[in-house]
Design a protein around this motif. Structure first.
Motif, PDB file in Angstrom:
ATOM      1  N   CYS A 247      24.664 119.129  35.950  1.00 43.87           N
ATOM      2  CA  CYS A 247      25.052 120.546  36.022  1.00 43.87           C
ATOM      3  C   CYS A 247      24.820 121.096  37.424  1.00 43.87           C
ATOM      4  CB  CYS A 247      24.266 121.366  34.996  1.00 43.87           C
ATOM      5  SG  CYS A 247      24.835 121.157  33.295  1.00 43.87           S
ATOM      6  N   ARG A 248      23.701 120.732  38.022  1.00 45.06           N
ATOM      7  CA  ARG A 248      23.418 121.211  39.378  1.00 45.06           C
ATOM      8  C   ARG A 248      24.458 120.703  40.372  1.00 45.06           C
ATOM      9  NH1 ARG A 248      17.936 121.722  41.829  1.00 45.06           N
ATOM     10  NH2 ARG A 248      18.933 123.619  42.560  1.00 45.06           N
ATOM     11  N   VAL A 249      24.863 119.451  40.215  1.00 49.19           N
ATOM     12  CA  VAL A 249      25.902 118.888  41.086  1.00 49.19           C
ATOM     13  C   VAL A 249      27.208 119.661  40.890  1.00 49.19           C
ATOM     14  CG1 VAL A 249      27.362 116.856  41.477  1.00 49.19           C
ATOM     15  CG2 VAL A 249      24.884 116.571  41.217  1.00 49.19           C
ATOM     16  N   GLY A 250      27.599 119.866  39.635  1.00 48.38           N
ATOM     17  CA  GLY A 250      28.846 120.575  39.346  1.00 48.38           C
ATOM     18  C   GLY A 250      28.849 122.001  39.855  1.00 48.38           C
ATOM     19  N   ILE A 251      27.740 122.691  39.681  1.00 49.56           N
ATOM     20  CA  ILE A 251      27.652 124.072  40.166  1.00 49.56           C
ATOM     21  C   ILE A 251      27.741 124.113  41.686  1.00 49.56           C
ATOM     22  CG2 ILE A 251      26.132 126.087  40.350  1.00 49.56           C
ATOM     23  CD1 ILE A 251      25.112 125.320  37.485  1.00 49.56           C
ATOM     24  N   LYS A 252      27.115 123.153  42.327  1.00 46.98           N
ATOM     25  CA  LYS A 252      27.130 123.140  43.796  1.00 46.98           C
ATOM     26  C   LYS A 252      28.547 123.048  44.347  1.00 46.98           C
ATOM     27  CE  LYS A 252      25.378 121.029  47.921  1.00 46.98           C
ATOM     28  NZ  LYS A 252      24.428 120.128  48.534  1.00 46.98           N
ATOM     29  N   VAL A 253      29.389 122.241  43.699  1.00 48.19           N
ATOM     30  CA  VAL A 253      30.771 122.086  44.196  1.00 48.19           C
ATOM     31  C   VAL A 253      31.723 123.074  43.541  1.00 48.19           C
ATOM     32  CG1 VAL A 253      30.462 119.659  44.834  1.00 48.19           C
ATOM     33  CG2 VAL A 253      31.404 120.238  42.581  1.00 48.19           C
ATOM     34  N   ARG A 254      31.156 123.999  42.744  1.00 47.85           N
ATOM     35  CA  ARG A 254      31.923 125.059  42.090  1.00 47.85           C
ATOM     36  C   ARG A 254      32.965 124.497  41.119  1.00 47.85           C
ATOM     37  NH1 ARG A 254      27.862 127.353  43.619  1.00 47.85           N
ATOM     38  NH2 ARG A 254      27.865 129.187  44.953  1.00 47.85           N
ATOM     39  N   ASP A 255      32.520 123.545  40.307  1.00 46.58           N
ATOM     40  CA  ASP A 255      33.365 122.998  39.255  1.00 46.58           C
ATOM     41  C   ASP A 255      33.280 123.916  38.043  1.00 46.58           C
ATOM     42  OD1 ASP A 255      34.733 121.566  37.352  1.00 46.58           O
ATOM     43  OD2 ASP A 255      33.559 119.721  37.591  1.00 46.58           O
ATOM     44  N   VAL A 256      34.334 124.677  37.806  1.00 47.43           N
ATOM     45  CA  VAL A 256      34.310 125.670  36.719  1.00 47.43           C
ATOM     46  C   VAL A 256      34.112 125.023  35.351  1.00 47.43           C
ATOM     47  CG1 VAL A 256      35.646 127.386  37.989  1.00 47.43           C
ATOM     48  CG2 VAL A 256      36.824 125.744  36.526  1.00 47.43           C
ATOM     49  N   SER A 257      34.461 123.755  35.217  1.00 48.71           N
ATOM     50  CA  SER A 257      34.304 123.085  33.926  1.00 48.71           C
ATOM     51  C   SER A 257      32.842 122.861  33.553  1.00 48.71           C
ATOM     52  CB  SER A 257      35.057 121.748  33.914  1.00 48.71           C
ATOM     53  OG  SER A 257      34.436 120.811  34.768  1.00 48.71           O
ATOM     54  N   ILE A 258      31.938 122.987  34.504  1.00 49.63           N
ATOM     55  CA  ILE A 258      30.521 122.755  34.210  1.00 49.63           C
ATOM     56  C   ILE A 258      29.801 124.039  33.787  1.00 49.63           C
ATOM     57  CG2 ILE A 258      29.411 123.122  36.454  1.00 49.63           C
ATOM     58  CD1 ILE A 258      28.795 120.141  34.142  1.00 49.63           C
ATOM     59  N   VAL A 259      30.402 125.184  34.005  1.00 52.39           N
ATOM     60  CA  VAL A 259      29.729 126.454  33.720  1.00 52.39           C
ATOM     61  C   VAL A 259      29.358 126.560  32.240  1.00 52.39           C
ATOM     62  CG1 VAL A 259      29.927 128.968  33.731  1.00 52.39           C
ATOM     63  CG2 VAL A 259      30.764 127.642  35.677  1.00 52.39           C
ATOM     64  N   ASP A 260      30.306 126.334  31.352  1.00 54.85           N
ATOM     65  CA  ASP A 260      30.007 126.407  29.920  1.00 54.85           C
ATOM     66  C   ASP A 260      28.954 125.376  29.516  1.00 54.85           C
ATOM     67  OD1 ASP A 260      31.722 128.526  29.405  1.00 54.85           O
ATOM     68  OD2 ASP A 260      33.406 127.220  28.887  1.00 54.85           O
ATOM     69  N   VAL A 261      29.042 124.196  30.089  1.00 57.85           N
ATOM     70  CA  VAL A 261      28.069 123.132  29.800  1.00 57.85           C
ATOM     71  C   VAL A 261      26.676 123.581  30.227  1.00 57.85           C
ATOM     72  CG1 VAL A 261      27.395 120.753  30.350  1.00 57.85           C
ATOM     73  CG2 VAL A 261      29.816 121.325  30.031  1.00 57.85           C
ATOM     74  N   ALA A 262      26.571 124.115  31.430  1.00 55.40           N
ATOM     75  CA  ALA A 262      25.273 124.555  31.954  1.00 55.40           C
ATOM     76  C   ALA A 262      24.703 125.710  31.138  1.00 55.40           C
ATOM     77  CB  ALA A 262      25.404 124.956  33.424  1.00 55.40           C
ATOM     78  N   LEU A 263      25.538 126.678  30.806  1.00 55.45           N
ATOM     79  CA  LEU A 263      25.052 127.825  30.033  1.00 55.45           C
ATOM     80  C   LEU A 263      24.632 127.415  28.627  1.00 55.45           C
ATOM     81  CD1 LEU A 263      27.531 130.581  31.219  1.00 55.45           C
ATOM     82  CD2 LEU A 263      25.096 130.377  31.783  1.00 55.45           C
ATOM     83  N   LYS A 264      25.368 126.521  28.018  1.00 56.43           N
ATOM     84  CA  LYS A 264      24.971 126.021  26.697  1.00 56.43           C
ATOM     85  C   LYS A 264      23.637 125.271  26.804  1.00 56.43           C
ATOM     86  CE  LYS A 264      26.480 123.088  22.892  1.00 56.43           C
ATOM     87  NZ  LYS A 264      27.469 122.109  22.439  1.00 56.43           N
ATOM     88  N   PHE A 265      23.513 124.463  27.818  1.00 57.44           N
ATOM     89  CA  PHE A 265      22.290 123.679  28.016  1.00 57.44           C
ATOM     90  C   PHE A 265      21.065 124.583  28.165  1.00 57.44           C
ATOM     91  CE2 PHE A 265      19.476 121.496  31.184  1.00 57.44           C
ATOM     92  CZ  PHE A 265      18.967 120.537  30.328  1.00 57.44           C
TER      93      PHE A 265
END
Length: 137
Positions: free
Chosen positions: A63-81
């Motif tokens: 999630c941290r990697v995805g957020i760093k590169v601004r991958d919008v597909s990781i936002v829901d995953v991170a918030l659920k986590f």
């Protein structure tokens, strides 16, 4: 279980543990890299499906990697986590990362407010401080 089978099981476990720690270390290095691109992150995820991991350490790091590169597909995953996993070790860094992403900052705050009772008091207070300090910037 025979001594020989037990020996192999122990060594196999050590090998798997080593691979796990190598994976976490690699994900941490990816997060720290300035050359990582959204395209690369999506390619890695399509190959290894880290965003579907049930392991908290792997999912947190990914999630941290995805957020760093601004991958919008990781936002829901991170918030659920972070609404299912209450450990400050995972929660606070992810909220901090999301608070820096202007497009999803308010959504992170709304998610925190909706789930504030879920978090331990110390975790809740620390994330509240992070939210307040992010508003001053």
């Amino acid at each position: 279980m025979s001594k020989k089978a037990n020996y192999h099981l122990q060594h196999e476990s050590v090998g798997l543990l080593f691979v796990f720690f190598q994976l976490i270390s690699t994900l941490t290095m990816l997060h720290d890299s300035d050359k990582l691109t959204l395209k690369t992150v999506r390619k890695i995820n399509s190959m290894f499906h880290f965003s579907d991991s049930k392991n908290a350490e792997i999912l947190f790091s990914w999630c941290r990697v995805g957020i760093k590169v601004r991958d919008v597909s990781i936002v829901d995953v991170a918030l659920k986590f972070i609404t299912k996993q209450g450990r400050m070790k995972f929660v606070r860094p992810l909220y901090r990362d999301l608070l820096k992403w202007e497009e999803y900052r308010q959504r992170a705050i709304d998610t925190f407010n909706a789930n504030r009772k879920f978090y331990h008091n110390i975790c809740r207070m620390m994330v509240e401080k992070d939210i307040q300090s992010s508003e001053k910037k």
